[in-house]
Design a protein around this motif. Structure first.
Motif, PDB file in Angstrom:
ATOM      1  N   ALA A  36       0.745  -1.455  -0.258  1.00 48.21           N
ATOM      2  CA  ALA A  36      -0.067  -0.148  -0.169  1.00 48.21           C
ATOM      3  C   ALA A  36       1.173   1.513   0.182  1.00 48.21           C
ATOM      4  O   ALA A  36       0.618   2.089  -0.580  1.00 48.21           O
ATOM      5  CB  ALA A  36      -0.738   0.231   1.418  1.00 48.21           C
ATOM      6  N   ILE A  40       1.034   4.292  -3.059  1.00 45.29           N
ATOM      7  CA  ILE A  40       0.476   5.244  -3.056  1.00 45.29           C
ATOM      8  C   ILE A  40       1.460   6.446  -3.034  1.00 45.29           C
ATOM      9  O   ILE A  40       1.554   7.137  -4.010  1.00 45.29           O
ATOM     10  CB  ILE A  40      -0.207   5.603  -1.075  1.00 45.29           C
ATOM     11  N   SER A  53       1.405   8.034   4.593  1.00 46.77           N
ATOM     12  CA  SER A  53       0.238   7.151   4.152  1.00 46.77           C
ATOM     13  C   SER A  53      -0.520   6.207   4.405  1.00 46.77           C
ATOM     14  O   SER A  53      -1.893   6.282   4.041  1.00 46.77           O
ATOM     15  CB  SER A  53       1.091   6.389   2.281  1.00 46.77           C
ATOM     16  N   LEU A  57      -4.605   6.453   5.097  1.00 45.06           N
ATOM     17  CA  LEU A  57      -5.095   4.769   4.731  1.00 45.06           C
ATOM     18  C   LEU A  57      -5.524   4.589   5.316  1.00 45.06           C
ATOM     19  O   LEU A  57      -6.915   4.276   5.740  1.00 45.06           O
ATOM     20  CB  LEU A  57      -4.731   4.482   3.561  1.00 45.06           C
ATOM     21  N   TRP A  60      -8.822   6.573   6.210  1.00 45.64           N
ATOM     22  CA  TRP A  60      -9.582   6.797   4.784  1.00 45.64           C
ATOM     23  C   TRP A  60     -10.709   5.165   4.949  1.00 45.64           C
ATOM     24  O   TRP A  60     -11.879   5.306   4.930  1.00 45.64           O
ATOM     25  CB  TRP A  60      -9.117   6.751   4.222  1.00 45.64           C
ATOM     26  N   GLU A  61     -10.154   4.246   5.561  1.00 42.96           N
ATOM     27  CA  GLU A  61     -10.564   2.914   5.450  1.00 42.96           C
ATOM     28  C   GLU A  61     -11.570   2.558   6.611  1.00 42.96           C
ATOM     29  O   GLU A  61     -12.767   2.448   6.528  1.00 42.96           O
ATOM     30  CB  GLU A  61     -10.020   1.288   5.189  1.00 42.96           C
ATOM     31  N   GLN A  84     -10.801   4.395  -2.949  1.00 41.14           N
ATOM     32  CA  GLN A  84     -10.038   3.557  -2.625  1.00 41.14           C
ATOM     33  C   GLN A  84      -9.906   2.095  -2.900  1.00 41.14           C
ATOM     34  O   GLN A  84      -8.756   1.775  -3.704  1.00 41.14           O
ATOM     35  CB  GLN A  84     -10.413   3.130  -1.002  1.00 41.14           C
ATOM     36  N   THR A  88      -6.429   0.540  -4.672  1.00 44.50           N
ATOM     37  CA  THR A  88      -6.043  -0.907  -4.382  1.00 44.50           C
ATOM     38  C   THR A  88      -5.824  -1.694  -4.906  1.00 44.50           C
ATOM     39  O   THR A  88      -5.138  -2.269  -5.767  1.00 44.50           O
ATOM     40  CB  THR A  88      -6.940  -1.556  -3.640  1.00 44.50           C
TER      41      THR A  88
END
Length: 159
Positions: A36, A40, A53, A57, A60-61, A84, A88
């Motif tokens: 990830a 990013i 990052s 992330l 965000w998730e 997202q 991914t």
């Protein structure tokens, strides 16, 4: 199933996002962290490093998960989900030798982790269909049948 399927889909998807998001707050717990952060970095043209990052992330998730579980800002939540998902899926293109042991037919464990997101994208589409009041019905109404919720007579499957 029609009465509760969307609710179960939304909540279970939310649980997955909260679970995986919270793991990313703690260094070393998420098996996807390395891939990830490198993804990013590529997507941000090197402007966002791993120290920034992963918390972004993770947040965000987690926000996606909370939005899905509690049906908060569902349109915005689904937008975050689809954005997202685009990020991914990108390691398949950026790191094909890490995501496939035999391109393009034999995915590695990381590749399988990414490919399963097709189901998450589909779930997001189904949930999105309900944002403006859409829902599943167990069976389409028959001619001259009454509407199950308000008793109106349906003619040719129309109110």
């Amino acid at each position: 199933m029609a009465a509760n399927g969307i609710l179960f889909l939304r909540v279970s998807l939310g649980i997955i996002f909260v679970w995986f998001g919270v793991l990313k707050f703690f260094p070393g717990l998420s098996s996807a962290a390395d891939l990830a952060t490198r993804t990013i970095s590529i997507l941000s043209f090197g402007l966002v490093g791993p120290e920034l990052s992963m918390p972004i992330l993770a947040l965000w998730e987690t926000l996606i998960g909370i939005g899905l579980i509690f049906r908060l800002f569902l349109r915005e939540t689904l937008l975050l989900l689809f954005l997202q998902m685009m990020g991914t899926i990108s390691p398949i293109f950026f790191f094909p030798f890490e995501t496939f042991s035999s391109i393009p037919f034999v995915p590695t464990l990381e590749g399988q982790y990414i490919i399963k997101n097709i189901v998450i994208i589909s779930a997001g589409i189904v949930i999105g269909a309900t944002v403006r009041g859409g829902k599943l019905v167990a069976e389409p109404p028959r001619k001259n049948q009454t509407h199950p919720e308000d008793g109106r007579v349906l003619k040719n499957n129309k109110v």
